[in-house]
Design a protein around this motif. Structure first.
Motif, PDB file in Angstrom:
ATOM      1  N   ASP A 116      48.642  15.261  32.066  1.00 57.95           N
ATOM      2  CA  ASP A 116      47.396  15.083  31.317  1.00 57.95           C
ATOM      3  C   ASP A 116      47.667  14.752  29.845  1.00 57.95           C
ATOM      4  OD1 ASP A 116      45.944  15.538  33.560  1.00 57.95           O
ATOM      5  OD2 ASP A 116      45.397  17.612  33.066  1.00 57.95           O
ATOM      6  N   THR A 117      48.545  15.500  29.227  1.00 54.75           N
ATOM      7  CA  THR A 117      48.819  15.290  27.798  1.00 54.75           C
ATOM      8  C   THR A 117      49.423  13.915  27.556  1.00 54.75           C
ATOM      9  OG1 THR A 117      49.287  17.670  27.684  1.00 54.75           O
ATOM     10  CG2 THR A 117      49.858  16.341  25.773  1.00 54.75           C
ATOM     11  N   THR A 118      50.344  13.501  28.432  1.00 53.89           N
ATOM     12  CA  THR A 118      50.950  12.176  28.276  1.00 53.89           C
ATOM     13  C   THR A 118      49.906  11.079  28.426  1.00 53.89           C
ATOM     14  OG1 THR A 118      53.048  13.035  29.160  1.00 53.89           O
ATOM     15  CG2 THR A 118      52.729  10.644  29.155  1.00 53.89           C
ATOM     16  N   LEU A 119      49.039  11.187  29.415  1.00 53.08           N
ATOM     17  CA  LEU A 119      48.007  10.166  29.640  1.00 53.08           C
ATOM     18  C   LEU A 119      47.042  10.094  28.460  1.00 53.08           C
ATOM     19  CD1 LEU A 119      46.593   8.120  31.516  1.00 53.08           C
ATOM     20  CD2 LEU A 119      45.337  10.052  32.512  1.00 53.08           C
ATOM     21  N   TRP A 120      46.614  11.235  27.957  1.00 53.12           N
ATOM     22  CA  TRP A 120      45.656  11.234  26.841  1.00 53.12           C
ATOM     23  C   TRP A 120      46.273  10.611  25.589  1.00 53.12           C
ATOM     24  CZ3 TRP A 120      44.408  17.098  27.779  1.00 53.12           C
ATOM     25  CH2 TRP A 120      43.653  17.209  28.955  1.00 53.12           C
ATOM     26  N   LEU A 121      47.505  10.973  25.273  1.00 54.69           N
ATOM     27  CA  LEU A 121      48.134  10.440  24.073  1.00 54.69           C
ATOM     28  C   LEU A 121      48.381   8.938  24.177  1.00 54.69           C
ATOM     29  CD1 LEU A 121      50.692  13.288  23.277  1.00 54.69           C
ATOM     30  CD2 LEU A 121      48.586  12.769  22.059  1.00 54.69           C
ATOM     31  N   CYS A 122      48.809   8.477  25.348  1.00 50.23           N
ATOM     32  CA  CYS A 122      49.061   7.041  25.509  1.00 50.23           C
ATOM     33  C   CYS A 122      47.774   6.232  25.371  1.00 50.23           C
ATOM     34  CB  CYS A 122      49.710   6.769  26.872  1.00 50.23           C
ATOM     35  SG  CYS A 122      51.424   7.345  27.004  1.00 50.23           S
ATOM     36  N   ARG A 123      46.660   6.753  25.848  1.00 52.48           N
ATOM     37  CA  ARG A 123      45.397   6.021  25.731  1.00 52.48           C
ATOM     38  C   ARG A 123      44.817   6.110  24.322  1.00 52.48           C
ATOM     39  NH1 ARG A 123      42.047   7.092  31.406  1.00 52.48           N
ATOM     40  NH2 ARG A 123      43.546   6.017  32.765  1.00 52.48           N
ATOM     41  N   ILE A 124      44.959   7.245  23.681  1.00 57.35           N
ATOM     42  CA  ILE A 124      44.421   7.385  22.320  1.00 57.35           C
ATOM     43  C   ILE A 124      45.151   6.458  21.363  1.00 57.35           C
ATOM     44  CG2 ILE A 124      44.224   8.968  20.357  1.00 57.35           C
ATOM     45  CD1 ILE A 124      43.721  11.213  22.358  1.00 57.35           C
ATOM     46  N   PHE A 125      46.457   6.365  21.483  1.00 55.99           N
ATOM     47  CA  PHE A 125      47.261   5.581  20.553  1.00 55.99           C
ATOM     48  C   PHE A 125      47.715   4.244  21.147  1.00 55.99           C
ATOM     49  CE2 PHE A 125      47.728  10.036  19.252  1.00 55.99           C
ATOM     50  CZ  PHE A 125      47.333   9.943  17.926  1.00 55.99           C
ATOM     51  N   ARG A 126      47.038   3.762  22.177  1.00 54.17           N
ATOM     52  CA  ARG A 126      47.188   2.403  22.702  1.00 54.17           C
ATOM     53  C   ARG A 126      48.617   2.101  23.163  1.00 54.17           C
ATOM     54  NH1 ARG A 126      43.434  -1.340  18.708  1.00 54.17           N
ATOM     55  NH2 ARG A 126      41.872   0.255  18.192  1.00 54.17           N
ATOM     56  N   TYR A 127      49.255   3.068  23.762  1.00 55.73           N
ATOM     57  CA  TYR A 127      50.618   2.867  24.260  1.00 55.73           C
ATOM     58  C   TYR A 127      50.573   3.006  25.782  1.00 55.73           C
ATOM     59  CZ  TYR A 127      55.720   2.942  23.972  1.00 55.73           C
ATOM     60  OH  TYR A 127      57.061   2.633  24.085  1.00 55.73           O
ATOM     61  N   LEU A 260      49.407  -2.530  14.625  1.00 54.63           N
ATOM     62  CA  LEU A 260      49.103  -2.771  16.037  1.00 54.63           C
ATOM     63  C   LEU A 260      50.320  -3.278  16.797  1.00 54.63           C
ATOM     64  CD1 LEU A 260      46.829  -2.710  18.136  1.00 54.63           C
ATOM     65  CD2 LEU A 260      46.311  -5.086  17.511  1.00 54.63           C
ATOM     66  N   ALA A 261      51.228  -3.959  16.096  1.00 55.86           N
ATOM     67  CA  ALA A 261      52.445  -4.451  16.750  1.00 55.86           C
ATOM     68  C   ALA A 261      53.331  -3.315  17.223  1.00 55.86           C
ATOM     69  CB  ALA A 261      53.214  -5.351  15.794  1.00 55.86           C
ATOM     70  N   ALA A 262      53.125  -2.115  16.718  1.00 53.83           N
ATOM     71  CA  ALA A 262      53.936  -0.977  17.149  1.00 53.83           C
ATOM     72  C   ALA A 262      53.678  -0.606  18.599  1.00 53.83           C
ATOM     73  CB  ALA A 262      53.675   0.226  16.246  1.00 53.83           C
ATOM     74  N   THR A 263      52.530  -1.015  19.158  1.00 57.73           N
ATOM     75  CA  THR A 263      52.249  -0.700  20.570  1.00 57.73           C
ATOM     76  C   THR A 263      53.171  -1.446  21.521  1.00 57.73           C
ATOM     77  OG1 THR A 263      50.556  -2.436  20.620  1.00 57.73           O
ATOM     78  CG2 THR A 263      49.853  -0.211  20.023  1.00 57.73           C
ATOM     79  N   LYS A 264      53.874  -2.461  21.049  1.00 59.97           N
ATOM     80  CA  LYS A 264      54.803  -3.236  21.883  1.00 59.97           C
ATOM     81  C   LYS A 264      56.247  -2.780  21.730  1.00 59.97           C
ATOM     82  CE  LYS A 264      51.319  -5.799  23.054  1.00 59.97           C
ATOM     83  NZ  LYS A 264      50.715  -5.669  24.416  1.00 59.97           N
ATOM     84  N   CYS A 265      56.486  -1.749  20.957  1.00 61.08           N
ATOM     85  CA  CYS A 265      57.858  -1.307  20.735  1.00 61.08           C
ATOM     86  C   CYS A 265      58.358  -0.527  21.946  1.00 61.08           C
ATOM     87  CB  CYS A 265      57.940  -0.456  19.473  1.00 61.08           C
ATOM     88  SG  CYS A 265      57.012   1.087  19.585  1.00 61.08           S
ATOM     89  N   ASP A 266      59.644  -0.211  21.932  1.00 67.28           N
ATOM     90  CA  ASP A 266      60.253   0.525  23.044  1.00 67.28           C
ATOM     91  C   ASP A 266      59.959   2.024  22.979  1.00 67.28           C
ATOM     92  OD1 ASP A 266      61.646  -1.761  24.248  1.00 67.28           O
ATOM     93  OD2 ASP A 266      62.837  -1.730  22.420  1.00 67.28           O
ATOM     94  N   SER A 267      59.748   2.549  21.772  1.00 69.39           N
ATOM     95  CA  SER A 267      59.436   3.978  21.632  1.00 69.39           C
ATOM     96  C   SER A 267      58.821   4.205  20.259  1.00 69.39           C
ATOM     97  CB  SER A 267      60.689   4.848  21.803  1.00 69.39           C
ATOM     98  OG  SER A 267      61.669   4.518  20.832  1.00 69.39           O
ATOM     99  N   MET A 268      58.080   5.305  20.137  1.00 75.36           N
ATOM    100  CA  MET A 268      57.483   5.704  18.861  1.00 75.36           C
ATOM    101  C   MET A 268      57.359   7.223  18.820  1.00 75.36           C
ATOM    102  SD  MET A 268      53.370   5.016  19.258  1.00 75.36           S
ATOM    103  CE  MET A 268      53.497   3.254  19.414  1.00 75.36           C
ATOM    104  N   THR A 269      57.399   7.772  17.624  1.00 73.96           N
ATOM    105  CA  THR A 269      57.282   9.210  17.425  1.00 73.96           C
ATOM    106  C   THR A 269      55.971   9.510  16.712  1.00 73.96           C
ATOM    107  OG1 THR A 269      59.674   9.542  17.329  1.00 73.96           O
ATOM    108  CG2 THR A 269      58.299  11.242  16.345  1.00 73.96           C
ATOM    109  N   LEU A 270      55.193  10.427  17.276  1.00 68.80           N
ATOM    110  CA  LEU A 270      53.906  10.836  16.727  1.00 68.80           C
ATOM    111  C   LEU A 270      53.986  12.295  16.297  1.00 68.80           C
ATOM    112  CD1 LEU A 270      51.590   9.363  19.537  1.00 68.80           C
ATOM    113  CD2 LEU A 270      52.367   8.218  17.459  1.00 68.80           C
TER     114      LEU A 270
END
Length: 760
Positions: A116-127, A260-270
């Motif tokens: 659940d947490t992974t799905l919510w974060l990926c949708r909120i931050f467009r990843y 917005l280009a950060a959504t295409k990167c291989d990884s990101m830290t929030l």
């Protein structure tokens, strides 16, 4: 709640937080009433055999939390975390309770929480289609990503280990604006021209491995050209990792293209904890990779339930806030930044350091003023035309002033969450980053307006201080006995050291005599009750003491300040020498007085004769012919160090009159001040002051009043004396008699008062 344990856990947590908050409130009230802070013992004690109740244990925790606040600023106290913070803290308690479940229930529950947490974060931050790794240390996620990249590019790394790096050394590329210490954490190799360096590394047999880009650095909000970097990484097979505070804006409706280009990167830290004001919430690293085995080896995934339960506090907090609450908090922080930025554009002498105004929620600004003390027309001179020493002095002066400005604004507006940063190029600046502080401190738009108002009130002090520095330096340089001290870290108008007679100018060691003089000088200056701040400290790059003068306004009389410092220091030095020599002077004076008195006694015996010394004969002789002997003694003048006869004293005392001793000359020329005027202040200065003509007439009127008053006293003395002094001008006599007649008329009292008031 069906489960009584969960209900009891929530109730106990709520009660515990209420106890801590109430205890902190009572502690603050007691500190205010007693005027001092309570001190708690830090010495460990024995474990009690009978145990303690929850209230006693929480009281101990509260004392340990706030026991050292004597050494901390008030802003360092723990903030009120609110109900959403209670939810996050409840997650840690639930984690301990959930871990007691059987393995099958624990596996299902932890998998659901993690998914659940992974799905919510990926949708909120467009990843989209990403995986999540939750970690306590912010840099830990990047370290695991680095391991994943190594496993992906070096197939034999599992077998051969670090020996595979002998043929092709991996290279990690970091931005020049990366976080301090990140290079040491990842074996940094800094680059200036990335593409050229990648080609050179490939030609030298190295393997470009990982590129760390920034989407809003914590220092100034810098955002790299992530889109171009992504193309470069795809071309050379480099893993692209993005981090930064601007990634929070991905949750908003409008996002700049660079972020917005950060959504295409291989990884990101929030870091959702500071963004949303959630305590004890883990950071999250989102990544995309198709091989579960490599992610398991790299440590990004784990089969341990305890590792999966790290997401529990965030899972609870996200549900409590909801999507609208999350977006609203991030949007509010960005609006605060824009509000401050628009307001600072209208303030003179403030420079804003923001490259992308639309996407950066970080506002960094600093005070600046070129060529202090010069004409406004000269301020257009470009910085390269100035001498390098002048530029360096300007830089250090502005850095000290900006550091003072940042600290003042932090104390005046605590909810702003300002921080003072030292940048390599720009120098010391003030940073406003509401994404990291607004949710915790509860920053509002009114706080931003108050911050701008306080900034405007401090600007005149900054500009005047910067302009008066050169005048103060010239005045001190031209004054004998004073030495101007260059201290780039002091924000005031300058520092000065008094050179006493025994001062060794070539030595940099501690000077006890000079320290004693400067301590007395500091006490005297603080007793004057002026608006200036005086402090004593060691000289810059030396152990000798000097006096530091703080911030100043435009009505400061620098010449009077310098004159007061040097005259007061000389008086302290002279008094110190007098006290040191007092014992020897008094001893010599007493010996000399004894010799003179003995000599005077011998002379008296010779004058009276031998017969008067015989007991019976001397009495009879003195009865028939008394001796008119004068009383003689000696007085010792401590100031002059000499003996004087007391004959004149007894004569004047017998006559009932004496000579009025002359007035003791003052070491300084006391400057006449108007009522309410503080020391070192020029009178009648500024745009609201009267003109020069009115100022002169005002002073003449005051002198006239004093002159007439003295004339009245003189006339009264002349009326009592049998003779009148000659040489008084007729006009002055007429004026005095006229004023005297007016004073004798009872009906003209009101008119006379009005006239005197008009003259004042």
């Amino acid at each position: 709640i069906a489960d009584p344990t969960l209900a009891e856990m929530g109730k106990n947590l709520k009660e515990a937080m209420k106890m801590l908050e109430d205890s902190q409130s009572r502690r603050t009230e007691e500190e205010n009433e007693n005027g001092k802070k309570l001190i708690s013992g830090d010495i460990p004690g024995p474990l009690q055999g009978s145990g303690q109740d929850m209230v006693s244990i929480l009281q101990l925790v509260q004392n340990l939390m706030h026991g050292d606040e004597d050494e901390e600023p008030p802003s360092a106290r723990i903030q009120n975390i609110g109900e959403q913070g209670h939810i996050a803290l409840l997650g840690h308690s639930l984690g301990a309770y959930i871990s007691t479940l059987d393995k099958e229930k624990l596996r299902k529950l932890t998998t659901r929480i993690l998914s659940d947490t992974t799905l919510w974060l990926c949708r909120i931050f467009r990843y989209e289609n990403g995986c999540a790794y939750f970690h306590e240390e912010e840099r830990e996620g990047l370290a695991k990503i680095c391991r994943l990249a190594i496993h992906s590019r070096y197939e034999d790394f599992v077998v051969d280990g670090f020996n595979v790096f002998c043929n092709k050394k991996p290279v990690i590329y970091l931005s020049a604006a990366a976080r301090p210490g990140l290079g040491q954490y990842l074996c940094n190799q800094d680059v200036a021209f990335l593409e050229k360096l990648i080609k050179d590394d490939i030609e030298q047999g190295k393997l470009p491995l990982l590129l760390v880009a920034n989407a809003g650095t914590a220092a100034v909000g810098h955002t790299d050209k992530i889109g171009r970097l992504k193309e470069l990484c795809e071309q050379y097979g480099v893993w692209l990792h993005v981090e930064g505070v601007n990634l929070a804006t991905l949750a908003l409706g409008y996002v700049s293209s660079s972020v917005l280009a950060a959504t295409k990167c291989d990884s990101m830290t929030l870091t959702p904890g500071p963004w949303l004001g959630l305590p004890a919430v883990p950071a999250v690293t989102l990544y995309k990779h198709d091989d579960p085995a490599l992610t398991l080896v790299a440590g990004l995934t784990s089969n341990k339930p305890a590792d999966k339960l790290r997401a529990l506090p965030l899972w609870l907090s996200l549900q409590y806030l909801g999507l609208d609450g999350i977006v609203e908090r991030i949007k509010h922080a960005c609006q605060l930044s824009q509000r401050l930025q628009e307001s600072l554009k209208k303030v003179n002498h403030i420079k804003i350091l923001v490259e992308d105004e639309l996407s950066s929620p970080v506002v960094v600004f600093r005070f600046f003023q070129e060529l202090p003390g010069s004409d406004p027309g000269l301020k257009a001179v470009s910085l390269p035309n100035m001498a390098s020493s002048t530029v360096g002095r300007e830089r250090h002066s502005c850095d000290a002033l900006n550091r003072w400005l940042g600290e003042e604004l932090k104390q005046l507006v605590p909810p702003s969450g300002l921080t003072v940063v030292d940048l390599e190029v720009e120098g010391v600046c003030v940073r406003f980053s509401p994404l990291l502080t607004a949710a915790v401190l509860g920053t509002r738009g009114e706080d931003v307006d108050e911050l701008v108002a306080c900034l405007r009130s401090k600007l005149p002090v900054l500009t005047c201080t910067l302009q008066l520095r050169e005048e103060f330096k010239q005045e001190v340089t031209g004054t004998a006995g004073l030495l101007h001290v260059e201290d780039p870290n002091w924000p005031g108008i300058g520092a000065v050291r008094y050179e006493h007679a025994n001062d060794d100018k070539s030595s940099l060691k501690l000077d006890p005599e000079g320290e004693k003089i400067h301590a007395g000088l500091l006490k005297k200056l603080n007793e004057l009750e002026s608006d200036l701040t005086f402090k004593m400290g060691p000289e810059y790059k030396s152990m000798k003491s000097c006096i530091y003068i703080g911030m100043a306004t435009d009505d400061l009389d620098v010449s009077e300040l310098v004159e007061t410092i040097v005259v007061t220091a000389r008086e302290i030095e002279e008094n110190s020498r007098l006290l040191e020599n007092m014992t020897e002077v008094v001893r010599k004076g007493i010996q000399e007085a004894q010799v003179q008195l003995q000599r005077a006694n011998e002379e008296r015996l010779l004058e009276e004769g031998v017969l008067r010394q015989i007991p019976v004969v001397g009495t009879v002789l003195n009865w028939f012919s008394p001796v008119q002997a004068s009383q003689k003694g000696r007085t010792f003048n401590l100031t002059a160090g000499s003996l004087e006869s007391t004959e004149h004293t007894y004569v004047y005392k017998a006559q009932g009159t004496g000579v009025t001793p002359p007035q003791t000359p003052s070491g300084t020329h006391a400057k006449q001040r108007l009522p309410g005027q503080k020391p070192f202040r020029r009178s009648l200065r500024g745009s609201d002051a009267p003109s020069e003509t009115s100022s002169v007439s005002h002073i003449e009127d005051l002198e006239k009043i004093e002159h007439l008053s003295s004339g009245l006293e003189q006339n009264a003395l002349e009326a009592d004396s049998p003779e009148r002094h000659l040489g008084v001008p007729p006009a002055q006599e007429t004026e005095q008699m006229d004023l005297q007649n007016r004073a004798q008329r009872p009906g003209d009292d009101h008119t006379q008062v009005e006239e005197l008031e008009s003259l004042r």
